[in-house]
Design an enzyme around this catalytic site. Structure first.
Site, mmCIF file in Angstrom:
data_model
loop_
_atom_site.group_PDB
_atom_site.id
_atom_site.type_symbol
_atom_site.label_atom_id
_atom_site.label_comp_id
_atom_site.label_asym_id
_atom_site.label_seq_id
_atom_site.Cartn_x
_atom_site.Cartn_y
_atom_site.Cartn_z
ATOM 1 N N LYS A 1 25.966 42.533 4.249
ATOM 2 C CA LYS A 1 26.642 43.824 4.179
ATOM 3 C C LYS A 1 26.860 44.299 2.753
ATOM 4 O O LYS A 1 26.755 45.503 2.478
ATOM 5 C CB LYS A 1 27.967 43.790 4.932
ATOM 6 N N THR A 2 27.171 43.373 1.843
ATOM 7 C CA THR A 2 27.396 43.771 0.449
ATOM 8 C C THR A 2 26.119 44.342 -0.148
ATOM 9 O O THR A 2 26.143 45.333 -0.885
ATOM 10 C CB THR A 2 27.878 42.574 -0.386
ATOM 11 N N ASP B 1 34.881 48.930 2.493
ATOM 12 C CA ASP B 1 34.405 47.609 2.889
ATOM 13 C C ASP B 1 35.479 46.917 3.734
ATOM 14 O O ASP B 1 36.668 47.185 3.589
ATOM 15 C CB ASP B 1 34.114 46.793 1.623
ATOM 16 N N GLU B 2 35.055 46.020 4.615
ATOM 17 C CA GLU B 2 35.973 45.243 5.475
ATOM 18 C C GLU B 2 36.945 46.161 6.217
ATOM 19 O O GLU B 2 38.162 45.933 6.249
ATOM 20 C CB GLU B 2 36.760 44.216 4.632
ATOM 21 N N ARG C 1 31.377 30.142 8.985
ATOM 22 C CA ARG C 1 31.409 29.800 7.549
ATOM 23 C C ARG C 1 30.332 28.771 7.227
ATOM 24 O O ARG C 1 30.008 28.565 6.065
ATOM 25 C CB ARG C 1 32.775 29.209 7.158
ATOM 26 N N GLN D 1 35.462 39.817 13.172
ATOM 27 C CA GLN D 1 36.144 39.073 12.115
ATOM 28 C C GLN D 1 37.481 39.717 11.741
ATOM 29 O O GLN D 1 37.973 39.526 10.630
ATOM 30 C CB GLN D 1 35.245 38.970 10.882
#
Length: 807
Positions: A33-34, A225-226, A623, A256
């Site tokens: 995504k970044t 973002d997020e 993770r 998430q």
């Protein structure tokens, strides 16, 4: 078309190129995504969008720095420096400094972190003679923060009868009065806490339409973002700014969303299409991080949630190992099992210990893990431990800078007025505070009057107080005449902090001096490292000497994630699952995956809370890049008692095609009762320390941290409930072997099945020979010497050992 889009997959490329409409980018775990967000911004700039019209909001300064660096590589002509990019708090701090006068603040207002806020609340609680057990500053601050995140001011809270009634029920009837006094003192101190930065931004846009219009015209393109982590205050800011042009792009993953306790609302991302009906949805579903088995296991978990945006995350990486479920009999055994495996993983990966993480639901679980790792000589560190900026000497020096910049900052003044000791005692400080409260002024204003004896109550301390105020005034005059690092050294020296540590040589003093030097070094490096938010109308050069105010802003607005990333030593990382979000490791251990622990006991009160716990477990599993281990214990020591535990429903919710379960997992439902499970293990699990192998242990051990006792888990189709009546558990410990002349109770295991000298095989320890058999009340203890030297001698309960007889 830009060359940097050629390396994107089709879904990523589509999300980058379509930037002129409201967009929802649903980014699955590890989906890049970044990369998409930075490529989209770079592409917009290449297409002629002015960088100064782009507002990019993140949740950590670290994320903002990384994004800016990537954009600068993609658009290397310097235009990226004009982008408004940073955390919600840092961006709106800059805006509020420009607009502070409208809100009744000076532009040099101080930012209070959690410690500052709790210190002020502690003072208020003591002044009101309230019981600190009922009015704990941390709890009070948490509720104030929750109110502010929902845009409830102190005045609105006090006027809300349902809030006041709820506080009476909680036996905190004075809460609203504390809230009001806290808000009043923050303003009197010319200070805002973290939550104020958002609430005052909303007040600015609500009460001053011209200001709202000004920033709407400036920010023609908004990216967040997020987005799943935004609270109501952040959501409303974005809605207000984007209301006219609707050019808003939000990136996030509803799967998430795990921060509701901080005020985050999953509804913000779920209802984005209702807020912006023209929005286009882009789904990033390819996971580049994890193996196929890990991704598929995680998918099977999150599929059980009802409230979610449908997507199918997939991986084209290697198939990899299946998720391994580890069963332990006690929490201590679980810790040693994890430590042994972590040591093995560390050896196999060439000693890269920092690629191994142990995740737990609650911080209290770390103690047993730490003990086991120490005994195994495995290097580790606690993530979310003592931050550099939380050290006393650092907070003391920073408080000097805060007071120099903002003399109305009473909390900074209280901290340093007698640090280092200059003969100004607590009684004098209390008198200064009392006079300030009586006159309705700051403590600094009281101190300024002591030199001319305008404050009779402080006459005896006037000289010492005058010396202190003279020092602060002198340093304040110098702050604009010297480079930042040189001024910092001047403050550290003239304040007496450096001298006080040098005069008291000790390891602690030496460490404090090193920390002060590190802080001063950060001032030297700040010019090169800082992110300059520049605009065409600014009159400052990009390479101008940074000010003390800018440096203070930088460290004051660091998030927890920014602070905790400082220790990068090569060690196994221990942390809560909440802290692990955004991180990744080759190998991940998720411990304590039991009903009433993970999912937590509190999640049983609602389906929404249970779904968030499931999202939290999903975050934990994703993770891992290569290997994921999930462990549970049959017994856990809590509140001085050993409690029986059920494996979490999340374990059996994972598709068995991607999971290695214990051989006897199907028997858990029948066995997990006081009648079938011995309360105490006959030996403590220490595979690498044979001396402990056959020693009876009188207690089950455990974390040693008090926790709320677990109540029986609800029955599910997958896992049987824990026994409903635990009152008699304390008397159900392991029984000693029958003595001569006593009658041995019947047991369910036939003694004829095993014999001394028999060769057997264990699923973990391999092959070995039985050397002793001991009958217990309801089982047999079998001692085996295994052929593998690392396993050594083991004493095992027949019921659970599953020993295979070798012909």
């Amino acid at each position: 078309m830009s060359h940097f889009t050629d390396t994107l997959n089709p879904a990523q490329k589509e999300a980058v190129l379509n930037y002129d409409k409201p967009s929802l980018i649903v980014a699955g775990a590890g989906s890049g995504k970044t990369r998409v967000l930075t490529s989209r911004i770079a592409y917009m700039i290449e297409q002629g969008v002015h960088p100064g019209s782009i507002l990019a909001l993140t949740f950590t300064n670290k994320a903002a720095r990384e994004m800016r660096e990537r954009i600068e590589q993609l658009v290397p002509d310097g235009r990226a420096r004009y982008i408004w990019m940073g955390t919600f708090h840092s961006v709106f701090y800059r805006i509020l400094r420009q607009e502070a006068g409208r809100l009744g603040f000076d532009a040099n207002f101080t930012i209070y972190d959690t410690a500052n806020s709790e210190s002020l609340l502690s003072t208020i609680i003591k002044e009101r003679n309230l019981n600190t057990d009922e009015y704990k500053p941390r709890d009070i601050h948490s509720r104030i923060s929750l109110a502010k995140n929902n845009l409830v001011t102190a005045e609105a809270y006090a006027a809300n009868t349902s809030f006041v009634a709820e506080d009476r029920q909680r036996k905190r009837p004075e809460f609203s009065a504390i809230f009001l006094e806290y808000a009043r003192r923050c303003k009197a101190n010319n200070a805002m806490d973290f939550d104020d930065l958002l609430i005052y931004a909303n007040i600015l846009f609500r009460d001053f339409p011209d200001a709202l219009e000004q920033y709407r015209n400036r920010f023609r393109y908004i990216l967040v973002d997020e987005y799943q982590d935004t609270n109501y205050a952040q959501y409303l800011i974005v809605r207000r700014l984007a209301q006219t042009h609707s050019n808003v792009c939000v990136v996030g993953d509803d799967a998430q969303s795990i921060y509701s306790f901080r005020g985050a609302k999953i509804e913000n991302i779920l209802r984005f299409q209702n807020d912006f009906p023209e929005a286009k949805v882009f789904k990033l579903e390819q996971n580049y991080r994890s193996t196929q088995n890990i991704v598929n296991a995680a998918n099977s978990i999150i599929a059980k949630n009802d409230r979610q945006i449908p997507k199918h995350v997939f991986s084209e990486n290697d198939e990899g190992d299946r998720v391994k479920v580890l069963k332990a009999y006690t929490d201590q055994e679980e810790a040693y099992l994890v430590a042994d495996l972590a040591k093995r993983e560390g050896r196999e990966n060439g000693g890269r210990w920092n690629e191994i993480a142990v995740l737990y639901r609650n911080n209290s679980q770390s103690r047993a893990i730490e003990d086991a790792l120490r005994r195994r000589d495995v290097p580790y560190r606690i993530y979310s431990g003592h931050s550099f900026y939380d050290r006393k000497e650092i907070k003391d020096l920073v408080a000097y800078f805060r007071l120099i910049v903002n003399p109305r900052d009473n909390e900074a003044l209280r901290r340093i007025i007698n640090t280092p000791a200059r003969g100004i005692g607590a009684v004098t400080v209390a008198r200064v505070a009392a006079v300030a409260a009586e006159r309705g002024v700051s403590m600094w204003e009281v101190l300024e009057g002591t030199g001319s004896e305008q404050v009779p109550e402080l006459k005896t301390a006037a000289k010492k107080l005058a010396d202190f105020t003279g020092l602060i005034r002198s340093l304040s005059l110098e702050r604009s005449t010297k480079p930042l690092h040189e001024f910092g050294l001047e403050v550290a020296t003239r304040s007496g902090l450096i001298g006080s540590y040098r005069m008291n040589p000790s390891p602690e003093s030496e460490n404090a001096l090193e920390n002060i030097n590190e802080l001063l070094s950060s001032m030297q490096n700040f010019k090169e490292e800082r992110i300059v938010l520049a605009y065409e109308e600014d009159d400052r050069e990009a390479d101008a000497e940074p000010t003390v105010e800018e440096w203070l802003q930088n460290i004051s607005l660091m998030t927890d994630m920014d602070k905790e990333g400082e220790d990068s030593k090569n060690r196994v990382v221990l942390m809560t699952v909440h802290s692990a979000k955004g991180l990744e490791f080759d190998t991940v251990f998720i411990v304590g995956v039991e009903e009433n622990l993970f999912p937590s006991l509190m999640s049983a009160t609602s389906q929404e809370k249970l779904e968030e716990e499931r999202r939290l477990f999903y975050v934990a599993v994703t993770r891992a890049r290569k290997k994921a281990f999930v462990s549970f214990a049959r017994q856990r020591f809590k509140w001085g008692n050993t409690e029986f535990c059920s494996p979490s429903r999340f374990i059996t919710e994972m598709d068995e095609r991607y999971v290695d379960l214990p051989a006897d997992m199907d028997e858990e439902s029948a066995e997990n009762s006081p009648a079938s499970l011995p309360k105490q293990r006959q030996e403590r699990y220490r595979p690498e320390r044979p001396a402990y192998g056959n020693r009876a242990v009188s207690g089950a051990g455990g974390s040693g941290h008090p926790e709320r006792p677990a109540s029986p888990a609800p029955r599910t189709p997958h896992i049987a409930a824990a026994p409903p009546d635990t009152r008699n558990m304390k008397s159900m410990g392991s029984r000693r072997p029958a003595q001569e002349g006593e009658t041995t109770p019947k047991h369910t295991v036939s003694a004829s099945r095993y014999a001394v000298g028999m060769r057997v095989e264990h699923a973990k320890f391999g092959r070995g020979e039985i050397t002793n058999i001991e009958e217990l009340a309801s089982d047999m203890k079998i001692t085996v010497i295994f052929d593998d030297g690392t396993a050594g001698r083991k004493s095992l309960l027949s019921r659970y050992a599953n020993l295979k007889i070798i012909d």
